[in-house]
Design a protein around this motif. Structure first.
Motif, PDB file in Angstrom:
ATOM      1  N   VAL A   1       0.862  -1.182   0.000  1.00 32.53           N
ATOM      2  CA  VAL A   1       0.000   0.000   0.000  1.00 32.53           C
ATOM      3  C   VAL A   1       0.900   1.235   0.000  1.00 32.53           C
ATOM      4  CG1 VAL A   1      -1.762   1.291   1.256  1.00 32.53           C
ATOM      5  CG2 VAL A   1      -1.812  -1.217   1.250  1.00 32.53           C
ATOM      6  N   GLY A   2       0.711   2.105  -0.982  1.00 33.20           N
ATOM      7  CA  GLY A   2       1.574   3.271  -1.124  1.00 33.20           C
ATOM      8  C   GLY A   2       0.949   4.559  -0.624  1.00 33.20           C
ATOM      9  N   ARG A   3       1.697   5.621  -0.729  1.00 33.66           N
ATOM     10  CA  ARG A   3       1.246   6.934  -0.277  1.00 33.66           C
ATOM     11  C   ARG A   3      -0.027   7.395  -0.990  1.00 33.66           C
ATOM     12  NH1 ARG A   3       2.092  12.389  -1.445  1.00 33.66           N
ATOM     13  NH2 ARG A   3       2.219  13.744   0.404  1.00 33.66           N
ATOM     14  N   PRO A   4      -0.180   7.162  -2.318  1.00 37.40           N
ATOM     15  CA  PRO A   4      -1.415   7.592  -2.990  1.00 37.40           C
ATOM     16  C   PRO A   4      -2.671   6.971  -2.380  1.00 37.40           C
ATOM     17  CG  PRO A   4       0.286   7.101  -4.608  1.00 37.40           C
ATOM     18  CD  PRO A   4       0.811   6.640  -3.287  1.00 37.40           C
ATOM     19  N   ASP A   5      -2.580   5.716  -1.933  1.00 40.23           N
ATOM     20  CA  ASP A   5      -3.737   5.060  -1.315  1.00 40.23           C
ATOM     21  C   ASP A   5      -4.108   5.742  -0.002  1.00 40.23           C
ATOM     22  OD1 ASP A   5      -3.847   2.857  -3.279  1.00 40.23           O
ATOM     23  OD2 ASP A   5      -1.937   2.283  -2.381  1.00 40.23           O
ATOM     24  N   ILE A   6      -3.091   6.129   0.764  1.00 40.34           N
ATOM     25  CA  ILE A   6      -3.341   6.823   2.026  1.00 40.34           C
ATOM     26  C   ILE A   6      -3.899   8.215   1.762  1.00 40.34           C
ATOM     27  CG2 ILE A   6      -2.315   7.657   4.167  1.00 40.34           C
ATOM     28  CD1 ILE A   6      -2.434   4.617   3.915  1.00 40.34           C
ATOM     29  N   GLN A   7      -3.366   8.880   0.736  1.00 44.18           N
ATOM     30  CA  GLN A   7      -3.849  10.212   0.388  1.00 44.18           C
ATOM     31  C   GLN A   7      -5.321  10.175  -0.012  1.00 44.18           C
ATOM     32  OE1 GLN A   7      -1.326  12.082   1.819  1.00 44.18           O
ATOM     33  NE2 GLN A   7      -1.761  13.511   0.163  1.00 44.18           N
ATOM     34  N   GLN A   8      -5.697   9.145  -0.756  1.00 44.65           N
ATOM     35  CA  GLN A   8      -7.102   8.999  -1.157  1.00 44.65           C
ATOM     36  C   GLN A   8      -7.991   8.802   0.067  1.00 44.65           C
ATOM     37  OE1 GLN A   8      -7.927   5.645  -3.678  1.00 44.65           O
ATOM     38  NE2 GLN A   8     -10.061   6.216  -4.015  1.00 44.65           N
ATOM     39  N   PHE A   9      -7.521   7.989   1.008  1.00 45.32           N
ATOM     40  CA  PHE A   9      -8.283   7.748   2.232  1.00 45.32           C
ATOM     41  C   PHE A   9      -8.384   9.028   3.057  1.00 45.32           C
ATOM     42  CE2 PHE A   9      -8.447   5.423   6.530  1.00 45.32           C
ATOM     43  CZ  PHE A   9      -9.825   5.275   6.461  1.00 45.32           C
ATOM     44  N   LYS A  10      -7.289   9.787   3.115  1.00 44.44           N
ATOM     45  CA  LYS A  10      -7.294  11.063   3.840  1.00 44.44           C
ATOM     46  C   LYS A  10      -8.305  12.026   3.229  1.00 44.44           C
ATOM     47  CE  LYS A  10      -3.306  12.925   4.798  1.00 44.44           C
ATOM     48  NZ  LYS A  10      -1.880  13.345   4.666  1.00 44.44           N
ATOM     49  N   GLY A  11      -8.368  12.042   1.900  1.00 41.93           N
ATOM     50  CA  GLY A  11      -9.326  12.911   1.231  1.00 41.93           C
ATOM     51  C   GLY A  11     -10.756  12.520   1.548  1.00 41.93           C
ATOM     52  N   ALA A  12     -10.997  11.202   1.605  1.00 40.74           N
ATOM     53  CA  ALA A  12     -12.338  10.717   1.931  1.00 40.74           C
ATOM     54  C   ALA A  12     -12.716  11.085   3.359  1.00 40.74           C
ATOM     55  CB  ALA A  12     -12.396   9.199   1.743  1.00 40.74           C
TER      56      ALA A  12
ATOM     57  N   SER B   1      -1.446  -6.900   3.193  1.00 39.20           N
ATOM     58  CA  SER B   1      -0.071  -6.733   2.707  1.00 39.20           C
ATOM     59  C   SER B   1       0.710  -5.857   3.683  1.00 39.20           C
ATOM     60  CB  SER B   1      -0.084  -6.127   1.296  1.00 39.20           C
ATOM     61  OG  SER B   1      -0.726  -4.862   1.288  1.00 39.20           O
ATOM     62  N   ASN B   2       1.427  -4.875   3.188  1.00 37.65           N
ATOM     63  CA  ASN B   2       2.194  -3.988   4.052  1.00 37.65           C
ATOM     64  C   ASN B   2       2.151  -2.574   3.492  1.00 37.65           C
ATOM     65  OD1 ASN B   2       4.480  -3.921   2.034  1.00 37.65           O
ATOM     66  ND2 ASN B   2       4.530  -6.077   2.599  1.00 37.65           N
ATOM     67  N   PHE B   3       2.725  -1.627   4.228  1.00 37.47           N
ATOM     68  CA  PHE B   3       2.702  -0.224   3.838  1.00 37.47           C
ATOM     69  C   PHE B   3       4.109   0.261   3.496  1.00 37.47           C
ATOM     70  CE2 PHE B   3      -0.860  -0.885   6.733  1.00 37.47           C
ATOM     71  CZ  PHE B   3      -1.917  -0.318   6.031  1.00 37.47           C
ATOM     72  N   SER B   4       4.187   1.105   2.486  1.00 39.18           N
ATOM     73  CA  SER B   4       5.483   1.687   2.136  1.00 39.18           C
ATOM     74  C   SER B   4       5.880   2.713   3.193  1.00 39.18           C
ATOM     75  CB  SER B   4       5.403   2.366   0.767  1.00 39.18           C
ATOM     76  OG  SER B   4       4.576   3.522   0.830  1.00 39.18           O
ATOM     77  N   LYS B   5       7.153   3.074   3.206  1.00 38.41           N
ATOM     78  CA  LYS B   5       7.649   4.067   4.157  1.00 38.41           C
ATOM     79  C   LYS B   5       6.921   5.389   3.986  1.00 38.41           C
ATOM     80  CE  LYS B   5      11.911   6.392   5.612  1.00 38.41           C
ATOM     81  NZ  LYS B   5      13.379   6.531   5.361  1.00 38.41           N
ATOM     82  N   GLU B   6       6.680   5.769   2.735  1.00 40.00           N
ATOM     83  CA  GLU B   6       5.987   7.025   2.451  1.00 40.00           C
ATOM     84  C   GLU B   6       4.544   6.981   2.945  1.00 40.00           C
ATOM     85  OE1 GLU B   6       9.464   6.463   0.057  1.00 40.00           O
ATOM     86  OE2 GLU B   6       7.653   5.225   0.235  1.00 40.00           O
ATOM     87  N   ALA B   7       3.913   5.807   2.813  1.00 33.10           N
ATOM     88  CA  ALA B   7       2.530   5.659   3.280  1.00 33.10           C
ATOM     89  C   ALA B   7       2.460   5.793   4.796  1.00 33.10           C
ATOM     90  CB  ALA B   7       1.976   4.305   2.842  1.00 33.10           C
ATOM     91  N   ILE B   8       3.432   5.208   5.486  1.00 31.81           N
ATOM     92  CA  ILE B   8       3.466   5.274   6.951  1.00 31.81           C
ATOM     93  C   ILE B   8       3.653   6.712   7.418  1.00 31.81           C
ATOM     94  CG2 ILE B   8       4.773   4.583   8.999  1.00 31.81           C
ATOM     95  CD1 ILE B   8       5.407   1.952   7.553  1.00 31.81           C
TER      96      ILE B   8
END
Length: 312
Positions: free
Chosen positions: A231-242, A257-264
């Motif tokens: 799971v990358g930063r764009p996925d987290i950004q989308q969730f943040k927007g929601a 799965s796991n999260f990238s460093k940027e996502a964390i």
């Protein structure tokens, strides 16, 4: 004749599976290996101290586990095993044995033994290249240290198997699993309320909304994804927007799965709680979801107060 150790059973198990056109049940493999072993019925009937299974079957099971970790055996479905593509490419006739040292050449196995796999980065084990070295290492450790390390090893194996079973299930099953886990952790009010919350909204990156407490005073927004990829930063950004669209303060992103460093890093800035596959299985074990106690032990010590003469 002494019972073969688990490492002495790895090559016979590989050869047996190479004879099969399709996979076979582990129980059937253990039966055939026992018939070929030349062991007496008394030796084969020896059971673990827990009484749950025979020593021979337990060792066949561990042989299978290590070969799976090395990628030489695959498990197409529950209780079955077969040679993987890597395993089929091996010329077993040229091998006299398969040892831990031999398996260490495979990255997946060395990562598993060293405790640096993506699914279990927090647990590390000291691994020697030869079984004899392992025995020497054990002689330098206290009984408490051996118990602790063995417990962690068993837990690591359980978490790995548990995560694979979750990944093999459907997205709908995963959503129900998330409901069960959150309710077990004390969220969502009643199970019915929680079940209605997850998988219903599908609103701009939000999979569900669940009550933080039984009174429903605050809401937690859920994103639950049964994914293989990181799971990358764009996925987290989308969730943040929601979350922002809902004027929400609390969110939990759960994945197999796991999260990238940027996502964390992105999640930390916005207060989003991340639960990856490793954390998910840890919580499942902690709250008894999808697991059961096979056996338990009590370790006793002297009650010094009982022998204090001033108490009499």
């Amino acid at each position: 004749m002494a019972l073969p150790t688990y490492d002495q059973l790895m090559l016979p198990l590989m050869k047996l599976l190479s004879e099969q056109k399709q996979g076979m049940k582990l129980s059937d493999a253990a039966r055939v290996l026992s018939e070929r072993s030349g062991l007496s019925s008394e030796e084969l009937s020896l059971r673990l101290s827990s009484g749950t299974k025979t020593v021979f079957y337990d060792r066949v099971g561990w042989a299978k586990t290590y070969l799976v970790k090395a990628g030489l055996i695959s498990q197409p479905k529950r209780g079955f095993c077969e040679l993987s593509e890597i395993g089929r490419r091996l010329d077993l006739s040229k091998l006299t044995s398969i040892t831990i040292e031999y398996l260490m050449q495979y990255e997946s196995f060395s990562n598993y033994k060293l405790g640096i796999s993506k699914e279990n980065q927090k647990i590390q084990y000291k691994v020697d290249k030869e079984i004899s070295h392992i025995h020497k290492l054990e002689e330098t450790r206290t009984p408490d240290e051996i118990i602790t390390e063995t417990t962690e090893l068993l837990k690591s194996n359980l978490k790995s198997d548990l995560l694979q079973m979750v990944k093999d299930k459907s997205p709908a099953f995963f959503e129900r699993l998330v409901v069960d886990l959150l309710v077990a952790m004390g969220y969502g009010g009643s199970h019915q309320d929680a079940a209605q919350a997850i998988g219903k909204t599908n609103d701009g990156g939000i999979d569900g909304v669940i009550s933080e407490d039984r009174l429903g005073l605050d809401k937690i927004y859920i994103q639950a994804k049964r994914w293989e990829n990181t799971v990358g930063r764009p996925d987290i950004q989308q969730f943040k927007g929601a979350l922002a669209d809902q004027v929400a303060k609390k969110g939990v992103f759960i994945t197999t799965s796991n999260f990238s460093k940027e996502a964390i890093e992105s999640a930390k800035k916005s207060g989003i709680v991340l639960i990856d596959g490793d954390k998910l299985t840890s919580l499942m074990i902690e709250f008894g979801l999808g697991v059961q106690v096979e056996r338990s032990f009590h370790i006793y010590k002297i009650d010094q107060d009982r022998f204090d003469e001033d108490n009499y």
